[in-house]
Design an enzyme around this catalytic site. Structure first.
Site, PDB file in Angstrom:
ATOM      1  N   LYS A   1       0.831  -1.216   0.000  1.00 36.39           N
ATOM      2  CA  LYS A   1       0.000   0.000   0.000  1.00 36.39           C
ATOM      3  C   LYS A   1       0.860   1.259   0.000  1.00 36.39           C
ATOM      4  CE  LYS A   1      -4.249  -1.934   1.910  1.00 36.39           C
ATOM      5  NZ  LYS A   1      -5.241  -1.951   2.990  1.00 36.39           N
TER       6      LYS A   1
ATOM      7  N   LYS B   1      -6.099 -12.112  -5.905  1.00 35.01           N
ATOM      8  CA  LYS B   1      -7.300 -12.163  -5.064  1.00 35.01           C
ATOM      9  C   LYS B   1      -8.306 -11.091  -5.478  1.00 35.01           C
ATOM     10  CE  LYS B   1      -6.202  -9.025  -1.319  1.00 35.01           C
ATOM     11  NZ  LYS B   1      -6.437  -8.650   0.043  1.00 35.01           N
TER      12      LYS B   1
ATOM     13  N   LYS C   1     -11.168  -5.048  -3.254  1.00 38.06           N
ATOM     14  CA  LYS C   1     -11.812  -3.753  -3.455  1.00 38.06           C
ATOM     15  C   LYS C   1     -10.860  -2.773  -4.135  1.00 38.06           C
ATOM     16  CE  LYS C   1     -15.662  -1.675  -2.072  1.00 38.06           C
ATOM     17  NZ  LYS C   1     -17.014  -2.161  -1.912  1.00 38.06           N
TER      18      LYS C   1
END
Ligand code: ADP
Ligand code: NA
Length: 330
Positions: A114, A197, A200
């Site tokens: 991130k 995966k 979102k």
């Protein structure tokens, strides 16, 4: 209640939970509330590691709670609460931060991914200390098991290390919590790229099934899932990730075993599998959507459930924190 404890949390996000959240985590929450003393939290503190609009955050917190209830979390069986309603989480978090090595925290892959995307100046210190808050969430409830998806394994390993470190430094207090990650559904894959995966933040709209989407849109996404150039319907995650992912979803939502499904679709094409699965998923999301709307339409009841949950959570958390502060020397 002397049953083993479970704790888990989910972030309030815009829109809805996705199929991976449900099959990887929330479905286990619902099952475990029958056998465990369960604490489940909408972890809104975690969600401001990335800037959020206040009104949207508040609405999304209610939306997350409504979805958990719609998915089957039962406030008479489990304690359902909002993380920010229980101040002990941040108080405990400081103690955990001081037990966590800088290098140890720097090795968290979720942080590395991130922060790499957001750059140094776009990365908050909160994103870095996020795992410490998660450790605090878990330890406050003397948690034995944590039902989460595979992507949380490393944070759970950190939690285990911190529990042991606290016990060694200050005297035995915490059980060392076990991750409850299901082999079959711990990682649900993106429909368009079944090697990554469903997520979102990373999935394209066609790759992710959002549980509150129009049922028709959901069916369409399942039907356009990427598979392979072969035609055989067989569970083989390495060679046939797309088909295997569809079989996993099918099996979990219906209770049919994978071998049973392989037999059912022997000699049939991918089209037949996708058409049937589209129906299975549609049948699941339709009532889920209705129940979520019902809870959202009655905010008084929803807020009442969350207030009661916070009270119960606070009583446990406050007792743990008092013991922790005492042991630490405060
Ligand atoms: P975070 O973004 O911090 O991982 P989320 O709120 O997105 O937290 O995740 C909620 C839960 O859903 C977590 O237990 C996570 O492991 C699980 N989860 C997320 N994506 C998937 C997926 N594709 N397959 C299985 N479980 C998943
Ligand atoms: Na996640």
């Amino acid at each position: 209640d002397n049953r083993p404890r479970v704790f888990s949390g989910i972030q309030p996000t815009a829109g809805s939970f996705h199929l991976g959240n449900y099959l990887g985590a929330v479905r286990q929450w619902v099952a475990l509330q029958e056998t465990h003393d369960a604490f489940y939290s909408v972890v809104d503190l975690h969600s401001i590691t990335i800037a959020k609009d206040p009104a949207e955050l508040r609405a999304n917190t209610r939306l997350a709670a409504a979805q958990l209830l719609a998915a089957g979390v039962d406030p008479d069986r489990a304690t359902l609460f909002v993380q920010s309603h229980v101040a002990e989480h941040t108080q405990m978090s400081w103690v955990v931060e001081c037990l966590t090595g800088f290098g140890e925290a720097s090795r968290m892959t979720q942080f590395k991914d991130k922060s790499a995307k957001q750059g140094n100046d776009g990365t908050s210190v909160g994103l870095f200390t996020y795992p410490a808050l998660m450790v605090a969430d878990i330890l406050l409830y003397h948690t034995n098991e944590v039902p989460v998806g595979e992507d949380q394994r490393q944070h759970l390993e950190l939690t285990r290390n911190i529990a042991e470190r606290f016990n060694a430094r200050y005297g035995e207090l915490f059980p060392v919590p076990e991750p409850h990650i299901l082999k079959e559904t711990g990682k649900i894959y993106d429909l368009q790229d079944p090697t990554v995966k469903m997520s979102k933040s990373a999935s394209t709209p066609k790759g992710i099934v959002e549980l509150l989407d129009e049922p028709k849109a959901v069916a369409k996404k399942i039907k356009s899932a990427v598979t392979d150039t072969d035609t055989v319907i067989r569970y083989a995650p390495e060679e046939k990730p797309g088909v295997s992912n569809l079989l996993t979803v099918y099996s979990t939502l219906t209770g049919a075993g994978i071998p049973e499904l392989e037999e059912k679709y022997a000699g049939k094409g991918y089209g037949a599998l996708k058409t049937d699965l589209a129906e299975v998923v549609t049948e699941w999301v339709t009532p889920f959507r209705e129940r979520t709307q019902e809870y959202l339409g009655d905010p008084e009841t929803l807020d009442g459930i969350l207030a009661k949950g916070a009270e119960k959570a606070r009583s446990v958390a406050a007792e743990t924190l008092a013991t922790v502060y005492d042991k630490v020397g405060f």
